[in-house]
Design an enzyme around this catalytic site. Structure first.
Site, short mmCIF file in Angstrom:
data_model
loop_
_atom_site.label_atom_id
_atom_site.label_comp_id
_atom_site.label_asym_id
_atom_site.label_seq_id
_atom_site.Cartn_x
_atom_site.Cartn_y
_atom_site.Cartn_z
N SER A 27 0.83 -1.20 0.00
CA SER A 27 0.00 0.00 0.00
C SER A 27 0.87 1.25 0.00
O SER A 27 1.70 1.44 -0.88
CB SER A 27 -0.97 -0.05 1.17
OG SER A 27 -1.99 0.92 1.04
N ASP A 59 -9.50 -3.24 -6.65
CA ASP A 59 -9.03 -2.59 -5.42
C ASP A 59 -9.80 -1.29 -5.17
O ASP A 59 -9.81 -0.41 -6.03
CB ASP A 59 -7.53 -2.29 -5.55
CG ASP A 59 -6.88 -1.88 -4.23
OD1 ASP A 59 -7.47 -1.04 -3.52
OD2 ASP A 59 -5.79 -2.38 -3.93
N HIS A 83 -8.01 -4.77 -1.61
CA HIS A 83 -6.82 -4.05 -1.16
C HIS A 83 -6.10 -4.88 -0.10
O HIS A 83 -6.61 -5.09 1.00
CB HIS A 83 -7.21 -2.69 -0.60
CG HIS A 83 -6.03 -1.82 -0.29
ND1 HIS A 83 -5.24 -1.26 -1.28
CD2 HIS A 83 -5.48 -1.43 0.89
CE1 HIS A 83 -4.28 -0.56 -0.73
NE2 HIS A 83 -4.39 -0.64 0.59
#
Length: 354
Positions: free
Chosen positions: A155, A278, A304
């Site tokens: 991320s 995502d 995600h």
């Protein structure tokens, strides 16, 4: 030890969840409930690049690392994880990666960003998605003891690592890297997070902890009032993240911090994993955006940092739950397969004599 991109394509096992598990929000939320137990980390504390804040490095050693009198570097590869927003060595993906890397016979460490891992930031700055100077500083610290380092970024930490690999090129201290669910275009990621579902579901979970940390700093009353009024991550970035880290605005921060423009300059092997569903990351890289050293792996599903599997054959899911049919090991298995693919040797513990 090879660090050039192999001539054969990387062909990992596909991610194919059952139809009832393809919802991106289920994929993004449920994995934390199926994480293995937290490993028995070995914590080392070092200063950040500014000499202001203590930083925690949590190691999960493949075996005890012995330092010789002539300061010879440890030869077994070290896998370093750069976590996501408000993540730590206790995050579900960190635990799963730790066990997988350990099973390969590799050392593993989570390098925490400022204010994370249970240690507050003592200086003016926290962490931001484009702070490649701090990434390089962390890697320099680790390179004092380890000869071969490979990076994993998740991320926000994935964007920072990918940007680092492009900015530093041949000077990067990672021999190779893998990045998962990274918002490499920060502006479009911010817009994606403004969508109704993403804003309602994820913003409180991510925003509340960073607001709490910010309010613990030495702030003016105007700053306090503005931060308390923020109800979107982009608001917080405009009020706090951007000015605190030298950016003119959130727009300047997003533009300057995005990894996407730098991916064409990557010279070491880099794997980019992202799911097309995502709910966080916005635009992703295409083959025309990257150098020949970059491999793009786009999956139809996964959410995600999700990639939750259902194992109908009842095979072991995680080291801590032998009976669960669910597991979050697709990411760790794919990352380790990629490192094997680029020439990182596995050193299975049973074959180690050291």
């Amino acid at each position: 030890m090879s660090t050039s991109k192999p001539t054969k394509p990387f062909l990992p096992a596909p991610f194919k969840p059952p139809f009832w598990l393809t919802n991106p929000h289920l994929q993004s939320i449920l994995p934390k409930f199926f994480a293995p137990k937290t490993p028995n980390y070995r914590r080392v504390i070092k200063q950040d690049s500014l000499g202001e804040t203590d930083i925690a490095y949590d190691f999960y050693d493949a075996y005890p690392v012995l330092h010789t009198e002539n300061n010879e570097l440890e030869k077994t590869p070290l896998i370093v994880l750069f976590h996501g927003m408000e993540g730590s060595s206790d995050s579900h993906y960190a635990r799963a990666l730790a066990y997988q890397m350990h099973a390969q016979g590799w050392h593993f460490v989570v390098a925490h960003f400022r204010s994370c891992g249970g240690i507050p930031a003592n200086g003016k700055v926290f962490y931001n998605a484009g702070d490649t100077g701090e990434v390089h500083h962390m890697l320099e610290n680790l390179h004092e003891n380890y000869a071969h380092i490979y990076g994993v970024g998740v991320s926000l930490g994935g964007n920072a690592l990918a940007k680092y690999m492009g900015e530093y090129g041949d000077e990067a201290l990672c021999d190779g890297a893998a990045v998962i669910s990274a918002p490499v275009d920060m502006s479009s990621a911010a817009i994606t997070m403004h969508s109704f579902l993403s804003h309602r579901i994820y913003t409180p979970y991510l925003l509340n902890p960073i607001i709490k940390k910010a309010l613990a700093n030495d702030l003016s009353q105007d700053e306090i009032n503005s931060i308390k009024a923020a109800n979107r991550i982009s608001d917080f970035d405009d009020i706090f993240t951007a000015p605190r880290h030298g950016y003119r605005s959130k727009n300047d921060y997003y533009h300057s911090s995005s990894a996407l423009p730098h991916l064409r300059n990557v010279t070491r092997p880099l794997l980019l994993i992202s799911a097309k569903d995502d709910p966080f990351i916005g635009f992703t890289a295409t083959p025309n955006d990257v150098s020949d050293s970059v491999t793009i792996l786009d999956t139809a599903h996964g959410g995600h940092i999700g990639y939750l599997r259902y194992r109908s054959d009842k095979r072991s899911a995680t080291p801590s739950d032998k009976k669960s049919k669910f597991d979050i090991n697709w990411i760790p298995e794919t990352v380790s397969a990629y490192f094997n693919h680029i020439g990182v040797p596995s050193n299975k513990p049973s074959y180690r004599s050291k």
